[in-house]
Design a protein around this motif. Structure first.
Motif, PDB file in Angstrom:
ATOM      1  N   SER A   1       0.854  -1.106  -0.094  1.00 19.86           N
ATOM      2  CA  SER A   1       0.008  -0.139   0.025  1.00 19.86           C
ATOM      3  C   SER A   1       0.867   1.283   0.046  1.00 19.86           C
ATOM      4  O   SER A   1       0.613   2.090   0.729  1.00 19.86           O
ATOM      5  CB  SER A   1      -0.896   0.054   1.249  1.00 19.86           C
ATOM      6  OG  SER A   1      -1.933  -1.073   1.218  1.00 19.86           O
ATOM      7  N   ASP A   2       2.101   1.274  -0.752  1.00 21.57           N
ATOM      8  CA  ASP A   2       2.820   2.355  -0.767  1.00 21.57           C
ATOM      9  C   ASP A   2       2.681   3.032  -2.160  1.00 21.57           C
ATOM     10  O   ASP A   2       2.346   2.406  -3.136  1.00 21.57           O
ATOM     11  CB  ASP A   2       4.446   2.004  -0.436  1.00 21.57           C
ATOM     12  CG  ASP A   2       4.770   1.503   0.864  1.00 21.57           C
ATOM     13  OD1 ASP A   2       3.976   1.974   1.763  1.00 21.57           O
ATOM     14  OD2 ASP A   2       5.759   0.849   0.948  1.00 21.57           O
ATOM     15  N   ASN A   3       3.231   4.087  -2.317  1.00 21.11           N
ATOM     16  CA  ASN A   3       3.399   4.867  -3.410  1.00 21.11           C
ATOM     17  C   ASN A   3       4.633   4.438  -4.294  1.00 21.11           C
ATOM     18  O   ASN A   3       5.623   4.160  -3.440  1.00 21.11           O
ATOM     19  CB  ASN A   3       3.453   6.453  -3.273  1.00 21.11           C
ATOM     20  CG  ASN A   3       3.363   7.149  -4.342  1.00 21.11           C
ATOM     21  OD1 ASN A   3       2.639   6.770  -5.578  1.00 21.11           O
ATOM     22  ND2 ASN A   3       4.041   8.380  -4.574  1.00 21.11           N
ATOM     23  N   VAL A   4       4.787   4.454  -5.626  1.00 18.82           N
ATOM     24  CA  VAL A   4       5.764   3.937  -6.182  1.00 18.82           C
ATOM     25  C   VAL A   4       6.550   5.089  -7.008  1.00 18.82           C
ATOM     26  O   VAL A   4       5.668   5.988  -7.504  1.00 18.82           O
ATOM     27  CB  VAL A   4       5.548   2.761  -7.329  1.00 18.82           C
ATOM     28  CG1 VAL A   4       4.875   3.072  -8.259  1.00 18.82           C
ATOM     29  CG2 VAL A   4       6.943   2.373  -7.856  1.00 18.82           C
ATOM     30  N   SER A   5       7.912   5.072  -7.059  1.00 18.01           N
ATOM     31  CA  SER A   5       8.483   6.264  -7.959  1.00 18.01           C
ATOM     32  C   SER A   5       8.778   5.558  -9.183  1.00 18.01           C
ATOM     33  O   SER A   5       9.750   4.552  -9.366  1.00 18.01           O
ATOM     34  CB  SER A   5       9.682   6.572  -7.011  1.00 18.01           C
ATOM     35  OG  SER A   5       9.426   7.266  -5.820  1.00 18.01           O
ATOM     36  N   ILE A   6       8.324   6.475 -10.218  1.00 12.70           N
ATOM     37  CA  ILE A   6       8.937   5.935 -11.606  1.00 12.70           C
ATOM     38  C   ILE A   6      10.139   7.002 -12.215  1.00 12.70           C
ATOM     39  O   ILE A   6       9.689   8.127 -12.131  1.00 12.70           O
ATOM     40  CB  ILE A   6       7.571   5.889 -12.530  1.00 12.70           C
ATOM     41  CG1 ILE A   6       6.612   5.160 -11.983  1.00 12.70           C
ATOM     42  CG2 ILE A   6       8.136   5.598 -13.945  1.00 12.70           C
ATOM     43  CD1 ILE A   6       7.104   3.473 -11.797  1.00 12.70           C
ATOM     44  N   ARG A   7      11.259   6.446 -12.522  1.00 12.90           N
ATOM     45  CA  ARG A   7      12.392   7.152 -12.759  1.00 12.90           C
ATOM     46  C   ARG A   7      12.452   7.345 -14.292  1.00 12.90           C
ATOM     47  O   ARG A   7      12.953   8.523 -14.629  1.00 12.90           O
ATOM     48  CB  ARG A   7      13.617   6.549 -12.329  1.00 12.90           C
ATOM     49  CG  ARG A   7      13.947   5.458 -13.263  1.00 12.90           C
ATOM     50  CD  ARG A   7      15.096   4.587 -12.754  1.00 12.90           C
ATOM     51  NE  ARG A   7      15.595   3.551 -13.728  1.00 12.90           N
ATOM     52  CZ  ARG A   7      15.470   2.262 -13.585  1.00 12.90           C
ATOM     53  NH1 ARG A   7      14.495   2.009 -12.451  1.00 12.90           N
ATOM     54  NH2 ARG A   7      15.551   1.285 -14.166  1.00 12.90           N
ATOM     55  N   ASN A   8      11.691   7.007 -15.047  1.00 11.82           N
ATOM     56  CA  ASN A   8      11.828   7.215 -16.587  1.00 11.82           C
ATOM     57  C   ASN A   8      10.418   7.083 -17.184  1.00 11.82           C
ATOM     58  O   ASN A   8      10.392   5.956 -18.033  1.00 11.82           O
ATOM     59  CB  ASN A   8      12.946   6.436 -17.330  1.00 11.82           C
ATOM     60  CG  ASN A   8      13.176   7.027 -18.566  1.00 11.82           C
ATOM     61  OD1 ASN A   8      12.769   7.982 -19.053  1.00 11.82           O
ATOM     62  ND2 ASN A   8      14.189   6.225 -19.178  1.00 11.82           N
ATOM     63  N   PRO A   9       9.337   7.659 -16.634  1.00 12.92           N
ATOM     64  CA  PRO A   9       8.052   7.502 -17.458  1.00 12.92           C
ATOM     65  C   PRO A   9       7.815   7.968 -18.837  1.00 12.92           C
ATOM     66  O   PRO A   9       6.708   7.299 -19.209  1.00 12.92           O
ATOM     67  CB  PRO A   9       7.226   8.433 -16.373  1.00 12.92           C
ATOM     68  CG  PRO A   9       8.052   9.473 -15.888  1.00 12.92           C
ATOM     69  CD  PRO A   9       9.439   8.972 -16.049  1.00 12.92           C
ATOM     70  N   ASN A  10       8.586   8.364 -19.554  1.00 13.29           N
ATOM     71  CA  ASN A  10       8.359   8.655 -20.944  1.00 13.29           C
ATOM     72  C   ASN A  10       9.213   7.731 -21.744  1.00 13.29           C
ATOM     73  O   ASN A  10       8.933   7.903 -22.845  1.00 13.29           O
ATOM     74  CB  ASN A  10       8.898  10.178 -21.125  1.00 13.29           C
ATOM     75  CG  ASN A  10       8.167  11.158 -20.507  1.00 13.29           C
ATOM     76  OD1 ASN A  10       6.899  11.170 -20.280  1.00 13.29           O
ATOM     77  ND2 ASN A  10       8.485  12.278 -19.899  1.00 13.29           N
ATOM     78  N   ALA A  11       9.937   6.787 -21.323  1.00 14.43           N
ATOM     79  CA  ALA A  11      10.528   5.661 -21.895  1.00 14.43           C
ATOM     80  C   ALA A  11       9.605   5.190 -22.560  1.00 14.43           C
ATOM     81  O   ALA A  11       8.662   4.704 -22.070  1.00 14.43           O
ATOM     82  CB  ALA A  11      11.560   5.053 -21.233  1.00 14.43           C
ATOM     83  N   THR A  12       9.877   4.655 -23.992  1.00 13.59           N
ATOM     84  CA  THR A  12       8.752   3.960 -24.705  1.00 13.59           C
ATOM     85  C   THR A  12       9.132   2.688 -24.896  1.00 13.59           C
ATOM     86  O   THR A  12      10.555   2.313 -25.284  1.00 13.59           O
ATOM     87  CB  THR A  12       8.486   4.604 -25.975  1.00 13.59           C
ATOM     88  OG1 THR A  12       7.985   5.937 -25.874  1.00 13.59           O
ATOM     89  CG2 THR A  12       7.573   3.833 -26.781  1.00 13.59           C
ATOM     90  N   ARG A  13       8.569   1.666 -24.773  1.00 13.69           N
ATOM     91  CA  ARG A  13       8.902  -0.073 -25.037  1.00 13.69           C
ATOM     92  C   ARG A  13       7.761  -0.618 -25.884  1.00 13.69           C
ATOM     93  O   ARG A  13       6.713  -0.427 -25.441  1.00 13.69           O
ATOM     94  CB  ARG A  13       9.243  -0.321 -23.447  1.00 13.69           C
ATOM     95  CG  ARG A  13      10.408   0.210 -22.768  1.00 13.69           C
ATOM     96  CD  ARG A  13      11.642  -0.200 -23.267  1.00 13.69           C
ATOM     97  NE  ARG A  13      12.780   0.196 -22.466  1.00 13.69           N
ATOM     98  CZ  ARG A  13      13.333   1.344 -22.522  1.00 13.69           C
ATOM     99  NH1 ARG A  13      12.847   2.392 -23.544  1.00 13.69           N
ATOM    100  NH2 ARG A  13      14.266   2.009 -21.902  1.00 13.69           N
ATOM    101  N   PRO A  14       8.170  -1.489 -26.403  1.00 12.88           N
ATOM    102  CA  PRO A  14       7.222  -2.463 -26.970  1.00 12.88           C
ATOM    103  C   PRO A  14       6.914  -3.555 -26.113  1.00 12.88           C
ATOM    104  O   PRO A  14       7.514  -4.813 -26.007  1.00 12.88           O
ATOM    105  CB  PRO A  14       7.950  -3.151 -28.236  1.00 12.88           C
ATOM    106  CG  PRO A  14       9.488  -3.086 -27.831  1.00 12.88           C
ATOM    107  CD  PRO A  14       9.590  -1.709 -26.794  1.00 12.88           C
ATOM    108  N   TRP A  15       5.829  -3.190 -25.238  1.00 15.17           N
ATOM    109  CA  TRP A  15       5.626  -4.265 -23.914  1.00 15.17           C
ATOM    110  C   TRP A  15       5.256  -5.508 -24.463  1.00 15.17           C
ATOM    111  O   TRP A  15       4.308  -5.387 -25.396  1.00 15.17           O
ATOM    112  CB  TRP A  15       4.682  -3.454 -23.022  1.00 15.17           C
ATOM    113  CG  TRP A  15       5.406  -2.339 -22.493  1.00 15.17           C
ATOM    114  CD1 TRP A  15       4.955  -1.226 -22.971  1.00 15.17           C
ATOM    115  CD2 TRP A  15       6.345  -2.127 -21.613  1.00 15.17           C
ATOM    116  NE1 TRP A  15       5.483  -0.084 -22.076  1.00 15.17           N
ATOM    117  CE2 TRP A  15       6.516  -0.784 -21.482  1.00 15.17           C
ATOM    118  CE3 TRP A  15       7.074  -3.127 -20.766  1.00 15.17           C
ATOM    119  CZ2 TRP A  15       7.566  -0.181 -20.494  1.00 15.17           C
ATOM    120  CZ3 TRP A  15       8.055  -2.371 -19.884  1.00 15.17           C
ATOM    121  CH2 TRP A  15       8.162  -0.907 -19.827  1.00 15.17           C
TER     122      TRP A  15
END
Length: 370
Positions: free
Chosen positions: A215-229
């Motif tokens: 139940s914690d907040n998560v930090s995203i270091r590179n949200p604009n990186a694009t990947r073919p998931w």
């Protein structure tokens, strides 16, 4: 049966079986009726998919470091496999900056050791050697890389995978090119897989899951990186299809294949996290990107998979929402129901994936045996 039933009752050696992709491959091969033996130097995370499913107890395993040629040779000579799937690797980009020598020796020299052990043994065997989409010299262009594009790598991890490709090519040309060669090799290139059971460090999905399960907040270091998931089962279906096709067609000797999703599956990290949060209501995340941080990961990287479609009849199965939903639902069940149900969940997802592939006309799921 899927993949023309070629794996049934056959000995399959999986290097890196305790890793995320390796453990899912073990689960799938067991469903195909293969006699699976695993090889790994450790269980890389806690928890780990191989352990929460009980697959570590269900299959025979050898503990060794692929940087030890004598040990690799012994296990291949002992087991005399019909197939070898090589997924053992140092697979973390950020870690490769801290431990470049370990990364290079594991990924390049370790691959050479497996190929050398196969050469020394000399009995019929099909080897599927997995590298990465990051083996390409990434110039951040908008179209997908083809198997003939230049290899390279700006970070130690990517460079180690490019180096592994050169090692593979040298063994194919020097030792495995004869018409009657008993060793058949295929190379698989894929990346950015997601799915249940990945708890590796510095990966966006495990980072989210670790935080959200508490139940914690998560930090995203590179949200604009694009990947073919893509879901982990997508490239595994390609590896298995390549192994099955090599069994029937020696002309594929030494060829590399990209296994990635269609162009409409390329999404930013932000898109991925927001889609995951829809499947896990009430969770939060924050953007902690630093524009001054040194290069650690490519901003844009995708693959052209036309060759896999043309020669193997392979293409992706799942849509982006389906990919994310299968991933998030696996973790939600794990944290709500406990590990006791997880092998069944894993196998259910494999069968669901195969059913979708069959319904959508994917070749490996529709061909009849023999």
């Amino acid at each position: 049966m899927y993949f023309n039933d070629v794996y049934k009752h056959r000995k399959v050696l999986v290097f890196g079986h305790t890793g995320f992709k390796g453990s899912w491959l073990v689960a799938w091969l067991r469903e195909l009726g293969a006699d699976v033996v695993g090889v790994s130097n450790c269980v890389p995370t806690q928890p780990a998919h191989i352990e929460v499913t009980g697959l570590d107890r269900a299959v025979k395993g050898h503990t060794l470091d692929i940087r030890d040629l004598a040990a690799v040779s012994r296990v291949i000579e002992m087991e005399q496999p019909d197939w070898v799937f090589h997924l053992a690797a140092q697979s973390l980009v950020k870690y490769s900056y801290d431990e470049p020598i370990e990364t290079f020796t594991t990924n390049a020299i370790g691959t050479a050791h497996i190929l050398e052990a196969l050469r020394r043994q000399g009995r019929p065997c099909i080897g599927i050697i997995i590298t990465s989409d990051k083996c390409y010299d990434n110039v951040e262009w908008i179209w997908g890389y083809r198997e003939t594009d230049r290899l390279g790598g700006k970070d130690p991890y990517s460079a180690s995978k490019g180096a592994a490709e050169l090692v593979i090519r040298s063994y194919v040309e020097s030792y495995f090119s004869a018409k009657n060669c008993p060793i058949r090799l295929g190379i698989g290139r894929a990346g950015n897989v997601i799915g249940g059971g990945d708890w590796a460090a510095d990966r966006v999905v495990p980072d989210c899951i670790r935080a959200w399960s508490e139940s914690d907040n998560v930090s995203i270091r590179n949200p604009n990186a694009t990947r073919p998931w893509q879901h982990v089962l997508e490239p595994l279906s390609g590896y298995l299809a390549l192994g099955a096709q090599l069994h029937a067609d020696a002309t594929l000797q030494g060829e590399a294949f990209n296994f990635g999703p269609s162009a409409d599956m390329s999404h930013s990290v932000r898109d991925l996290v927001e889609q995951m949060s829809r499947d896990w209501p009430g969770v939060t995340w924050q953007d902690t990107s630093d524009p001054h941080h040194p290069h650690t990961e490519a901003g844009l990287l995708k693959l052209n998979c036309d060759k896999a479609l043309a020669k193997l009849g392979w293409r992706g199965v799942l849509t982006f929402p389906e990919t994310v939903s299968m991933t998030t639902s696996w973790y939600r069940d794990y944290y709500s129901k406990g590990a006791g149900k997880i092998l069944a969940l894993t196998t259910d997802q494999i069968h669901h994936f195969c059913d979708l592939a069959s319904a959508r006309g994917i070749a490996w799921a529709t061909r009849l045996d023999g």
